[in-house]
Every structure is written in structure tokens, then in C-alpha cells.
Write an enzyme that holds these catalytic residues in place. Structure first.
Site, PDB file in Angstrom:
ATOM      1  N   CYS A   3      -9.039  48.291 -41.662  1.00 44.41           N
ATOM      2  CA  CYS A   3      -8.939  48.755 -43.051  1.00 44.41           C
ATOM      3  C   CYS A   3     -10.262  49.284 -43.612  1.00 44.41           C
ATOM      4  O   CYS A   3     -10.265  50.240 -44.387  1.00 44.41           O
ATOM      5  CB  CYS A   3      -8.371  47.640 -43.925  1.00 44.41           C
ATOM      6  SG  CYS A   3      -6.674  47.225 -43.457  1.00 44.41           S
ATOM      7  N   ASP A  27      -9.653  44.027 -48.839  1.00 45.85           N
ATOM      8  CA  ASP A  27      -8.766  42.999 -48.259  1.00 45.85           C
ATOM      9  C   ASP A  27      -9.432  41.647 -47.985  1.00 45.85           C
ATOM     10  O   ASP A  27      -9.219  41.045 -46.919  1.00 45.85           O
ATOM     11  CB  ASP A  27      -8.159  43.517 -46.953  1.00 45.85           C
ATOM     12  CG  ASP A  27      -7.288  44.744 -47.155  1.00 45.85           C
ATOM     13  OD1 ASP A  27      -7.117  45.186 -48.302  1.00 45.85           O
ATOM     14  OD2 ASP A  27      -6.780  45.276 -46.146  1.00 45.85           O
ATOM     15  N   LYS A  45      -1.688  47.981 -51.071  1.00 43.03           N
ATOM     16  CA  LYS A  45      -1.292  48.946 -50.045  1.00 43.03           C
ATOM     17  C   LYS A  45      -0.413  48.272 -48.998  1.00 43.03           C
ATOM     18  O   LYS A  45      -0.424  47.063 -48.857  1.00 43.03           O
ATOM     19  CB  LYS A  45      -2.527  49.561 -49.391  1.00 43.03           C
ATOM     20  CG  LYS A  45      -3.478  48.551 -48.782  1.00 43.03           C
ATOM     21  CD  LYS A  45      -4.799  49.187 -48.385  1.00 43.03           C
ATOM     22  CE  LYS A  45      -5.751  48.180 -47.771  1.00 43.03           C
ATOM     23  NZ  LYS A  45      -5.279  47.562 -46.522  1.00 43.03           N
TER      24      LYS A  45
END
Length: 241
Positions: free
Chosen positions: A188, A45, A143
Site C-alpha cells: 500500500c 493503513d 479503500k
């Protein structure tokens, strides 16, 4: 207070590397790790929303980019992930009347931190940083695209059962050990590392290639959970060029 690393370095000079390897366990004397064909780097990310000026900017998040670019050169196997939310996603505070970002609520799958709107599909904020330079990356996992469930982990959504297929992808390529970097350490990155261990991978988190949010003690909890699960905490300097 004595610094353990300084003590070890001093003893290493006196005893020599061979003696050190015999006297001290590997956990206290980590040699350089050389990525091989059974290794993969997961870059989590590194998106505009999490960088300076973004709607959910992680403090010093931009500092991970040059570190990741440098270490990625040593990996033949690289996977990138992106948060890829729908507008009005269940994890957004704006989707819940009267709620504010960083409040905690109960959803059908458990506790959910409410976030500012971020990484909405197709927006510039959802784009990967333009400064990432990893041309050999073989896969991008998106996601959090199911509107009613969040997804921190690169492996499994927050319901604990819906998979992304990443574990199967890696195992089909005979990958055995994973190195995790990116944003954010306590969400994450940590959830990805924990799920990597559940899937049977030897797992490392590269601390200086990550940055955290640290809300309500989340950073300390994340490291404690990862340590308990057998995730190894290393620095980028531990990875051989």
C-alpha cells in the site's frame, strides 16, 4: 567496504557545507526538509490487523507509530488511510476454494495476491491504532470497499481507473509534495507513492516510518519501481522538526 555517508561527512567537515553543496549533487547530500503548506503527510493503513496480534501482522509494524507521531507534528496537512474490506472480499484467500494466503491468482484487473481475511468493515481489526496521535489529520480515506476489486493505493484502486478522489482533494488545497509513511512498504505504501508520482506530486517515502511484508521479492521490486518513478527515499531524520 567504504561507507558513502561516512566519506561525505568527513569531506563535509574538511570542505564546509557551502563547498559540499557545490561539489556534490543534492541526492548525495540531503539537507533537512522543512514541511510547509504545500506539503502533506500520508499515513497508510496503520491498523490493528497489520500490527502485532493482527490477522496480517507486518513484522515490527508497531515501530512505525512513534516515528509517525513525531514527524506528523510538523505537518499542517495529514491524510490517513484505512483498508476497509467487505466480508468475503475478492482479495481474501478464503473467498477462493482451495487457495491459500499469499498465493497469486489472475483476476479481471490483473495479478492479485491472496491475503488472510483482514480489515473487514466495522471490526476492531480495521480500526486505526489507538496509539496514533495526529489530531490535526483532516481526512481519512477508506479503500478496498468494493467487493470485487482490491485497492492498495490511496489514489486508485487495483483496476487502475477507479479513483478515491485523493488527488483532487490535495490539489484543491495546493499541495505539491507528499511524504508517505505506514504499512506496508511493498504494497500500500509503494502503490500510493507510485500513483502520487503519476498524479504529478513530488513524492518521498520515509523509510524508517514504514515496514514491509516482503513476499516473493516484493520489497526489492517495490523500491526499484519507486526509484524508477522518481520517488525519493528518505529517513525521518531528514525532516526538520
Amino acid at each position: 567496504m567504504f561507507d558513502r555517508r561516512q566519506i561525505l561527512v568527513g569531506l563535509g567537515t574538511a570542505l564546509g557545507a557551502t563547498a559540499m553543496a557545490t561539489v556534490f549533487p543534492h541526492a548525495l547530500w540531503a539537507a533537512s526538509i522543512k514541511p510547509d503548506d504545500a506539503s502533506a503527510l500520508l499515513v497508510i493503513d496503520v491498523q490493528n490487523c497489520f500490527l502485532p496480534g493482527g490477522s496480517l501482522a507486518v513484522k515490527d509494524g508497531e515501530q512505525v507509530v512513534p516515528v509517525i507521531n513525531r514527524i506528523a507534528k510538523g505537518f499542517a496537512n495529514v491524510v490517513l488511510t484505512q483498508d476497509w474490506h467487505t466480508a468475503g472480499h475478492v482479495s481474501f484467500a478464503s473467498a477462493h476454494s482451495g487457495k491459500k494466503p499469499f498465493e497469486l491468482i489472475d483476476l479481471s484487473y490483473g495479478k492479485q495476491v491472496l491475503w488472510p481475511d483482514h480489515c473487514v468493515q466495522g471490526t476492531d481489526g480495521a480500526s486505526l491504532s489507538k496509539d496514533l496521535s495526529i489530531p490535526q489529520a483532516g481526512l481519512i480515506i477508506r479503500k478496498g470497499f468494493h467487493k470485487d476489486v482490491d485497492s492498495y493505493s490511496a489514489f486508485t484502486e487495483a483496476d487502475g481507473k477507479t479513483t478515491t478522489g485523493l488527488a483532487a482533494y490535495l490539489k484543491a488545497r495546493q499541495v505539491e509534495r507528499l511524504f508517505v509513511a505506514g504499512l506496508a512498504t511493498d504494497f500500500c505504501v509503494a502503490w500510493t507513492a507510485l500513483d502520487a508520482r503519476k498524479a504529478g506530486f513530488e513524492t518521498y517515502v520515509i523509510e524508517d516510518a514504514c515496514r514491509g511484508i516482503d513476499t516473493q521479492g516484493s520489497m526489492a521490486k517495490a523500491w526499484a519501481d519507486m526509484t524508477t518513478a522518481g520517488v525519493k527515499r528518505i529517513q525521518s531524520s531528514d525532516i526538520a522538526a
